[in-house]
Scaffold this motif. Structure first.
Motif, short mmCIF file in Angstrom:
data_model
loop_
_atom_site.label_atom_id
_atom_site.label_comp_id
_atom_site.label_asym_id
_atom_site.label_seq_id
_atom_site.Cartn_x
_atom_site.Cartn_y
_atom_site.Cartn_z
N SER A 184 26.44 44.77 106.01
CA SER A 184 27.13 46.06 106.10
C SER A 184 28.16 46.16 104.97
N PRO A 185 28.55 47.40 104.61
CA PRO A 185 29.56 47.55 103.55
C PRO A 185 30.85 46.77 103.86
N ALA A 186 31.28 46.78 105.13
CA ALA A 186 32.51 46.05 105.49
C ALA A 186 32.32 44.55 105.29
N HIS A 187 31.17 44.04 105.69
CA HIS A 187 30.87 42.62 105.54
C HIS A 187 30.97 42.23 104.06
N ARG A 188 30.37 43.04 103.20
CA ARG A 188 30.43 42.78 101.75
C ARG A 188 31.88 42.79 101.26
N ARG A 189 32.64 43.82 101.68
CA ARG A 189 34.03 43.95 101.21
C ARG A 189 34.85 42.73 101.59
N TYR A 190 34.69 42.28 102.84
CA TYR A 190 35.50 41.14 103.30
C TYR A 190 35.10 39.88 102.53
N VAL A 191 33.79 39.70 102.29
CA VAL A 191 33.35 38.51 101.54
C VAL A 191 33.94 38.54 100.12
N THR A 231 37.75 31.43 107.27
CA THR A 231 36.75 31.53 108.34
C THR A 231 37.21 30.75 109.57
N GLN A 232 36.65 31.12 110.70
CA GLN A 232 36.87 30.36 111.95
C GLN A 232 35.59 30.38 112.76
N PHE A 233 35.48 29.41 113.67
CA PHE A 233 34.38 29.44 114.64
C PHE A 233 34.83 30.24 115.85
N THR A 234 33.91 31.03 116.38
CA THR A 234 34.19 31.79 117.60
C THR A 234 32.94 31.84 118.46
N LYS A 235 33.15 31.89 119.79
CA LYS A 235 32.02 32.14 120.70
C LYS A 235 32.08 33.57 121.22
N ALA A 236 33.08 34.32 120.78
CA ALA A 236 33.38 35.61 121.40
C ALA A 236 32.35 36.70 121.08
N PHE A 237 31.59 36.54 120.02
CA PHE A 237 30.58 37.58 119.71
C PHE A 237 29.28 37.35 120.47
N SER A 238 28.85 36.07 120.55
CA SER A 238 27.50 35.81 121.09
C SER A 238 27.47 34.86 122.28
N GLY A 239 28.55 34.06 122.46
CA GLY A 239 28.56 33.03 123.50
C GLY A 239 28.29 31.64 122.94
N ARG A 240 27.87 31.54 121.68
CA ARG A 240 27.66 30.24 121.02
C ARG A 240 28.58 30.18 119.81
N PRO A 241 29.00 28.96 119.42
CA PRO A 241 29.90 28.89 118.25
C PRO A 241 29.22 29.35 116.96
N ALA A 242 29.91 30.24 116.27
CA ALA A 242 29.41 30.75 114.99
C ALA A 242 30.61 30.97 114.08
N MET A 273 38.22 38.48 116.78
CA MET A 273 38.25 37.02 117.00
C MET A 273 39.63 36.58 117.48
N THR A 274 40.67 37.15 116.88
CA THR A 274 42.04 36.78 117.26
C THR A 274 42.33 37.21 118.70
N HIS A 275 41.98 38.47 119.03
CA HIS A 275 42.25 38.99 120.39
C HIS A 275 41.51 38.19 121.46
N MET A 276 40.33 37.71 121.12
CA MET A 276 39.46 37.08 122.14
C MET A 276 39.73 35.58 122.34
N LYS A 277 40.71 35.05 121.60
CA LYS A 277 40.91 33.59 121.61
C LYS A 277 41.01 32.99 123.01
N ASP A 278 41.82 33.58 123.88
CA ASP A 278 41.99 33.00 125.21
C ASP A 278 41.32 33.85 126.30
N TYR A 310 35.79 44.64 114.05
CA TYR A 310 35.03 44.45 115.30
C TYR A 310 33.55 44.13 115.06
N GLN A 311 33.24 43.73 113.83
CA GLN A 311 31.88 43.27 113.51
C GLN A 311 31.90 41.76 113.39
N SER A 312 30.74 41.13 113.59
CA SER A 312 30.66 39.69 113.30
C SER A 312 30.44 39.55 111.79
N LEU A 313 31.44 38.98 111.12
CA LEU A 313 31.39 38.86 109.66
C LEU A 313 30.99 37.42 109.31
#
Ligand SMILES: Cc1cc2nc3c(=O)[nH]c(=O)nc-3n(C[C@H](O)[C@H](O)[C@H](O)COP(=O)(O)O)c2cc1C
Length: 337
Positions: free
Chosen positions: A235-242, A250-261, A269-274, A302-305
């Motif tokens: 996505s355009p946002a994904h490109r811009r952030y990269v 970068t950080q690992f999160t399970k908050a988007f899918s349930g598995r670490p990515a 990612m920050t809001h979902m930490k706890d 709010y996208q998985s980047l």
């Protein structure tokens, strides 16, 4: 790379430039898989009309928590997105796609390579692929996974270091993750495995490719380096952030899918930490409408980047230019070492 990054144009351009273009078909419908394989085949040089890797996830049936926990996960997600009009509902079964059905177009198109992430595919699938002349690879993040892959009769291992963007290919995400770098993983595998090893994680230029080839890898698998290629479907946002958001890291999160990515840190990612989230891939289904909304709004928070640790080294080039640059860098590193 699942999630629309690997367009037929990207896949074909990589293969036409001497690499092996890959599709991440993790969540794709059989119709989409068939259409993508058809479209990329039409773009491939006729000297190698099947040079494609089709990649799939090996889903396990999730152990669903109590309804109270499910409701809590829904509430947490609604709270995080409360300022935005997004309809979110608890997913209903079936929670996982049927791998056998997804593979039907693969059996008719017969790409050269088939790879799996998150564990070994059923033996019947492995045997069918090999009987059709398709080479099979499976991701390993540690020695014990690599040994299981070799023992199952798989053709090659994709050794995924902790630097890699996207989902960790752990067989069992509930077991401790050794978190090995790609270099340490290759060193650990070298004395113990005899099938070919492809290195993945943080490989961004020809110098990095040379390093992994020196360490026993037969090839390098690169994801993040191709996110901002002209032909990428990121996505355009994904490109811009990269390209521009290098301070985030970068950080690992399970908050988007349930598995670490692993992905570029954003507000979600920050809001979902706890907060509470559902098991893989139910959380992925739960967050789908939020991610779709964010993509339509061009909102990167709010996208998985998904991106690897070395994303700041990504170069916005066409695939052909990037492949030529990688080749030239590899040659010059080889000649000077
Ligand atoms: C956006 C993105 C999506 C990914 N999706 C998948 C996938 O569907 N299947 C898979 O086996 N690996 C996937 N990966 C991981 C890559 O296969 C590879 O391990 C990783 O990109 C290598 O590290 P790098 O990102 O530092 O190059 C993904 C990586 C990224 C960046």
């Amino acid at each position: 790379m699942a999630g629309g990054v690997n367009t037929p144009q990207l896949v074909a351009a990589v293969s036409n430039a001497g690499g092996l273009g890959s599709f991440g078909f993790a969540y794709s419908s059989p119709e989409k898989i068939d259409a993508d394989l058809k479209a990329s085949t039409a773009l491939l040089n006729q000297s190698h009309p099947k040079r494609i890797n089709a990649n799939f996830f090996v889903f396990q049936e999730p152990e669903m928590p109590s309804l109270d926990v499910q409701k809590q996960a829904l509430t947490d997600l609604k709270n995080v997105t409360s300022n935005h009009a997004i309809a979110i509902e608890l997913p209903k079964p079936p929670y996982i796609p049927n791998l056998e059905v997804m593979l039907e177009p693969v059996w008719s198109h017969r790409p050269e390579v088939l790879t799996f992430h998150f564990g070994l595919p059923p033996q019947s699938i492995l045997e069918k692929a090999q009987a059709l002349g398709i080479q099979v690879g499976v991701t390993a993040t540690c020695l014990s996974e690599a040994l299981q892959i070799e023992a199952a009769g798989v053709d090659f291992i994709v050794a995924q270091g902790i630097e890699a963007g996207g989902h960790r290919g752990l067989f069992n995400p509930n077991q401790p993750d050794q978190g090995l770098s790609v270099a340490d993983l290759l060193k650990e595998l070298r004395p113990h495995v005899s099938i070919p090893v492809v290195a993945a994680g943080g490989i961004m230029n020809g110098h990095d490719v040379h390093l992994v080839l020196q360490l026993c890898a037969v090839a390098a698998q690169m994801g993040t380096a191709f996110l901002v290629a002209t032909e990428s479907g990121a996505s355009p946002a994904h490109r811009r952030y990269v390209l521009n958001q290098h301070d985030r890291g970068t950080q690992f999160t399970k908050a988007f899918s349930g598995r670490p990515a692993q992905g570029i840190l954003n507000q979600y990612m920050t809001h979902m930490k706890d907060k509470t989230y559902l098991p893989f891939p139910v959380q992925n289904t739960l967050t789908a409408s939020m991610r779709k909304w964010a993509s339509e709004q061009d909102n990167g928070e709010y996208q998985s980047l998904w991106a690897g640790t070395a994303y700041a080294k990504a170069r916005a080039l066409s695939v052909e230019q990037l492949m030529q640059t990688l080749h030239a860098e590899l040659l010059s590193t080889k000649n000077s070492s």
